[in-house]
Design an enzyme around this catalytic site. Structure first.
Site, PDB file in Angstrom:
ATOM      1  N   ASN A   1       1.014  -1.319  -0.211  1.00  0.00           N
ATOM      2  CA  ASN A   1       0.044   0.018  -0.063  1.00  0.00           C
ATOM      3  C   ASN A   1       0.573   1.205   0.058  1.00  0.00           C
ATOM      4  O   ASN A   1       0.453   2.273  -0.534  1.00  0.00           O
ATOM      5  CB  ASN A   1      -1.051  -0.023   1.125  1.00  0.00           C
TER       6      ASN A   1
ATOM      7  N   LYS B   1      12.686  -6.929   1.387  1.00  0.00           N
ATOM      8  CA  LYS B   1      11.673  -7.562   0.316  1.00  0.00           C
ATOM      9  C   LYS B   1      10.512  -6.893   0.428  1.00  0.00           C
ATOM     10  O   LYS B   1       9.413  -6.947   1.131  1.00  0.00           O
ATOM     11  CB  LYS B   1      11.446  -8.953   1.104  1.00  0.00           C
TER      12      LYS B   1
ATOM     13  N   GLY C   1       2.693  -5.770   7.308  1.00  0.00           N
ATOM     14  CA  GLY C   1       1.834  -6.542   6.306  1.00  0.00           C
ATOM     15  C   GLY C   1       0.557  -6.874   7.277  1.00  0.00           C
ATOM     16  O   GLY C   1       0.215  -6.304   8.249  1.00  0.00           O
TER      17      GLY C   1
ATOM     18  N   GLU D   1       4.393  -4.667  12.283  1.00  0.00           N
ATOM     19  CA  GLU D   1       3.518  -3.533  12.120  1.00  0.00           C
ATOM     20  C   GLU D   1       2.221  -4.208  11.209  1.00  0.00           C
ATOM     21  O   GLU D   1       2.521  -4.528  10.019  1.00  0.00           O
ATOM     22  CB  GLU D   1       4.004  -2.399  11.450  1.00  0.00           C
TER      23      GLU D   1
ATOM     24  N   CYS E   1      -3.108   1.538   6.400  1.00  0.00           N
ATOM     25  CA  CYS E   1      -3.234   0.760   7.879  1.00  0.00           C
ATOM     26  C   CYS E   1      -3.927   1.375   8.833  1.00  0.00           C
ATOM     27  O   CYS E   1      -4.763   0.988   9.685  1.00  0.00           O
ATOM     28  CB  CYS E   1      -1.922   0.302   8.390  1.00  0.00           C
TER      29      CYS E   1
ATOM     30  N   GLU F   1     -10.868  -5.860   8.807  1.00  0.00           N
ATOM     31  CA  GLU F   1      -9.915  -4.771   8.263  1.00  0.00           C
ATOM     32  C   GLU F   1     -10.448  -4.871   6.642  1.00  0.00           C
ATOM     33  O   GLU F   1     -10.460  -5.921   6.026  1.00  0.00           O
ATOM     34  CB  GLU F   1      -8.713  -5.144   8.149  1.00  0.00           C
TER      35      GLU F   1
HETATM   36  P1  NAD Z   1       0.769  -9.604   3.736  1.00  0.00           P
HETATM   37  O1  NAD Z   1       0.731  -9.834   4.762  1.00  0.00           O
HETATM   38  O2  NAD Z   1      -0.137 -10.220   2.761  1.00  0.00           O
HETATM   39  O3  NAD Z   1       2.297  -9.454   2.762  1.00  0.00           O
HETATM   40  C1  NAD Z   1       3.218  -8.480   3.417  1.00  0.00           C
HETATM   41  C2  NAD Z   1       4.573  -8.941   2.731  1.00  0.00           C
HETATM   42  O4  NAD Z   1       4.937 -10.263   3.504  1.00  0.00           O
HETATM   43  C3  NAD Z   1       4.343  -9.199   1.527  1.00  0.00           C
HETATM   44  O5  NAD Z   1       6.030  -8.545   0.973  1.00  0.00           O
HETATM   45  C4  NAD Z   1       4.634 -10.722   1.350  1.00  0.00           C
HETATM   46  O6  NAD Z   1       5.147 -11.327   0.059  1.00  0.00           O
HETATM   47  C5  NAD Z   1       5.355 -11.097   2.375  1.00  0.00           C
HETATM   48  N1  NAD Z   1       5.045 -12.724   2.599  1.00  0.00           N
HETATM   49  C6  NAD Z   1       4.114 -13.256   2.798  1.00  0.00           C
HETATM   50  N2  NAD Z   1       4.227 -14.533   3.227  1.00  0.00           N
HETATM   51  C7  NAD Z   1       5.297 -14.324   4.000  1.00  0.00           C
HETATM   52  C8  NAD Z   1       5.996 -15.410   4.828  1.00  0.00           C
HETATM   53  N3  NAD Z   1       5.332 -16.662   5.055  1.00  0.00           N
HETATM   54  N4  NAD Z   1       7.100 -14.903   5.436  1.00  0.00           N
HETATM   55  C9  NAD Z   1       7.856 -13.804   5.251  1.00  0.00           C
HETATM   56  N5  NAD Z   1       6.832 -12.753   4.308  1.00  0.00           N
HETATM   57  C10 NAD Z   1       5.903 -13.445   3.642  1.00  0.00           C
HETATM   58  O7  NAD Z   1       0.215  -7.992   3.600  1.00  0.00           O
HETATM   59  P2  NAD Z   1      -0.168  -7.051   2.404  1.00  0.00           P
HETATM   60  O8  NAD Z   1      -1.672  -7.518   1.486  1.00  0.00           O
HETATM   61  O9  NAD Z   1       0.973  -6.757   1.247  1.00  0.00           O
HETATM   62  O10 NAD Z   1      -0.325  -5.474   3.148  1.00  0.00           O
HETATM   63  C11 NAD Z   1      -1.707  -5.154   3.468  1.00  0.00           C
HETATM   64  C12 NAD Z   1      -1.654  -5.297   5.061  1.00  0.00           C
HETATM   65  O11 NAD Z   1      -0.392  -4.669   5.624  1.00  0.00           O
HETATM   66  C13 NAD Z   1      -3.015  -4.690   5.896  1.00  0.00           C
HETATM   67  O12 NAD Z   1      -3.292  -5.511   6.750  1.00  0.00           O
HETATM   68  C14 NAD Z   1      -2.534  -3.360   6.431  1.00  0.00           C
HETATM   69  O13 NAD Z   1      -2.942  -3.107   7.269  1.00  0.00           O
HETATM   70  C15 NAD Z   1      -0.921  -3.931   6.692  1.00  0.00           C
HETATM   71  N6  NAD Z   1      -0.187  -2.607   6.899  1.00  0.00           N
HETATM   72  C16 NAD Z   1       0.419  -2.451   8.154  1.00  0.00           C
HETATM   73  C17 NAD Z   1       0.899  -1.248   8.403  1.00  0.00           C
HETATM   74  C18 NAD Z   1       1.458  -0.733   9.859  1.00  0.00           C
HETATM   75  O14 NAD Z   1       2.307   0.045   9.940  1.00  0.00           O
HETATM   76  N7  NAD Z   1       0.815  -1.292  10.786  1.00  0.00           N
HETATM   77  C19 NAD Z   1       1.274  -0.337   7.402  1.00  0.00           C
HETATM   78  C20 NAD Z   1       0.947  -0.620   6.049  1.00  0.00           C
HETATM   79  C21 NAD Z   1       0.101  -1.874   5.809  1.00  0.00           C
END
Ligand code: NAD
Length: 522
Positions: free
Chosen positions: A161, A184, A234, A256, A290, A389
């Site tokens: 995002n 990554k 994520g 986060e 987020c 969410e």
């Molecule tokens: P996601 O968890 O699907 O993916 C995040 C990252 O993790 C990607 O780069 C993905 O390739 C990687 N990943 C996937 N499986 C993994 C594993 N087993 N081991 C290590 N890495 C792995 O999240 P998304 O859909 O990319 O992002 C959206 C989410 O992020 C929403 O829930 C949002 O609220 C959150 N977010 C939180 C913050 C914060 O500061 N709290 C900021 C931005 C986004």
């Protein structure tokens, strides 16, 4: 000059990443606003990630030896580079996220430019050696130092995002502390990270200190196996997996994660301001933030007026593919499955009795992926739109009897990222903010806490572990070392050492009594 997309394509098809590591299969990167594939990046396997890690470890001692001043010089050059190349960076962010020009400029360029300067300036202060005084008698006359030293190799895993703010942004303090970093980025938005790697190289960052490992989930999992610390942003679901992997290796992790941020509007609030904040921070970045406002609770006396203002403002928003500054207000839905989640939450709410006052469906027939900015009322906590969410341009508004009900409902969530409360009585607002189970709570505003790099930003409950920003936001990339120096002219043998003698033992016991046993128990 080749664009980063062309460069990535070329490198990918040569079977090498821009870092030179062996590549697996390619990942297409799509522009969500047009549906067109703009680049391909390599999907790195575990062996390629291990190669990057070896290179990063070789490079780290030299980077640490740069010292704070040397590292700050590179970070400040990068700050200038970013501003000089702002158009190109914005173009890259927009091309892979489909967000508006302004969402890229205000929430990404502004953040990263500020962060380069902030960490260049504050890293020495936050990580300076601390001289400590101890109350321990045995330590009198000794020098006690608390030292923060870089962990070595930090892995940063990011979401889609905010490719600059949330993926790259967390690398800046890790670098400022003297670590090598492998980033990554999300497989959905890897191009911005690659462009920033190019920028850092141009600014004189030694080879290997910052590298980008493009790939999907398994690449992130492979990275977790190589590094000394993992910084993850994520979803909560993936965050749990990362935490488990980190626990297995006994390395620190900072998480986060997701949120469902509540907004509370009390009857004495400035309703015009509250409505503007509600609309902006629920719809900005198409709701894919987020800490965006995901649900609102409004006291009954001002409910109708607030709902009227919000609905009118949301209906006026322009949604569509961005064509430069000022062209649209709400951009694309970046991640394909997200559109189904948003539709599912809205449909389920409507099936359970919610009313749609604005939007309510995906935009059809435009090539890209868009969802109409949506306002829902007559909602409650049996609906996913109020409890899970949604991460889209939606604002469900619920009427509450009073502040007590609002606080109870706001806290009735597994998440605890951000929250906000609106009232002209700021003292009361602050009291309510303190009762909200959230890592950050704003009074008469939302989201802006993120821009205060001096304040910790992290989630309570299922929204995360640890935080970014502030002293803790850089110390987490270091291990602590305690150093105790005994002066040259110390006693040859300390009182408590061998051989044990009854007389000395009794004397030490009397000393303890004197120090800790005086006075009566109450
Ligand atoms: P996601 O968890 O699907 O993916 C995040 C990252 O993790 C990607 O780069 C993905 O390739 C990687 N990943 C996937 N499986 C993994 C594993 N087993 N081991 C290590 N890495 C792995 O999240 P998304 O859909 O990319 O992002 C959206 C989410 O992020 C929403 O829930 C949002 O609220 C959150 N977010 C939180 C913050 C914060 O500061 N709290 C900021 C931005 C986004």
């Amino acid at each position: 000059m080749a664009t980063v997309e062309q460069q990535v394509n070329r490198d990918a098809h040569n079977g090498a990443t821009p870092n030179g590591a062996a590549a697996g299969t390619d990942i297409p990167v799509e522009n969500p606003a047009t549906g067109q594939v703009v680049a391909h990046v390599p999907d790195l396997d575990a062996a390629a990630v291990a190669e990057l890690a070896a290179r990063a470890r070789d490079a780290q001692p030299q980077w640490e030896a740069f010292g704070f001043d040397g590292r700050a010089r590179i970070l400040l050059r990068a700050q200038k580079w970013l501003i000089e190349h702002a158009e190109r960076v914005i173009e890259t962010i927009v091309s892979e996220t489909g967000k508006t020009y302004e969402d890229a400029e205000f929430a990404e360029i502004a953040y990263a430019a500020g962060a380069f300067g902030f960490w260049a300036k504050n890293a020495p202060r936050y990580l300076a050696d601390e001289r400590v005084k101890s109350a321990q008698v045995l330590l009198k006359g000794k020098k006690l130092i608390l030292r923060h030293r870089p962990l070595g190799l930090v892995g940063v895993i990011g979401p889609w995002n905010y490719p600059l703010t949330n993926s790259f942004g967390d690398c800046i303090p890790a670098l400022a502390a003297g670590n090598s970093v492998i980033l990554k980025p999300s497989e959905v938005t890897p191009l911005t990270s690659l462009l920033l790697a190019e920028g850092l190289r141009e600014c004189g960052l030694p080879e290997g200190v910052f590298q980008v490992a493009t790939g999907r989930g398994p690449t992130g999992a492979a990275l977790t196996e190589q590094v000394d610390m993992i910084m993850f942003t994520g979803s909560t679901r993936t965050g749990r997996k990362v935490a488990a992997a980190a626990a297995e290796r006994l390395i620190p992790c900072s998480l986060e994660l997701g949120g469902k941020d509540p907004m509370i509007v009390l009857s004495d609030a400035d309703l015009e301001r509250a409505a503007n904040v509600a609309v902006y921070y629920s719809m900005q970045n198409a709701g894919q933030t987020c800490i965006s406002i995901e649900r609102a609770y409004v006291e009954a006396p001002v409910y109708d007026e607030f709902v009227g203002k919000v609905s009118e403002k949301v209906r006026a928003l322009r949604v569509g593919a961005p064509h430069g500054p000022g062209s649209v207000d709400v951009g694309a839905i970046t991640f394909p499955p997200q559109l189904s989640t948003i539709s599912e939450h809205v449909t389920e709410a409507v099936d359970k009795g919610a009313r749609v006052l604005a939007g309510g469906k995906a935009v059809e027939g435009v090539g890209g992926r868009f969802y109409e900015p949506t306002v829902l009322v007559d909602v409650d906590h049996t609906m996913k739109i109020m409890t899970e969410e949604t991460f889209g341009p939606t604002l469900p508004i619920m009427k509450v009897a009073d502040a007590e009900e609002a606080v109870r409902l706001a806290n009735e969530s597994p998440y605890g990222l951000g929250a906000s409360v609106f009232t002209k009585d700021t003292a009361r607002g602050e009291q309510i903010a303190r009762r909200l189970e959230a890592g950050a709570a704003n009074v008469n505003d939302a989201v802006v806490n993120y821009t205060a790099l001096e304040l910790p930003m992290g989630g309570a409950k299922a929204s995360g572990l640890g935080s970014r920003h502030g002293a803790g936001g850089i110390r987490k990339y270091c291990s602590q070392q305690a150093i105790v120096v005994t002066p040259r002219l110390a006693m040859k043998r300390e009182l408590h050492m061998f051989p044990y003698k009854a007389k000395t033992t009794r004397m030490i016991a009397r000393l303890f009594k004197l120090m800790y046993g005086r006075g009566d128990r109450d």
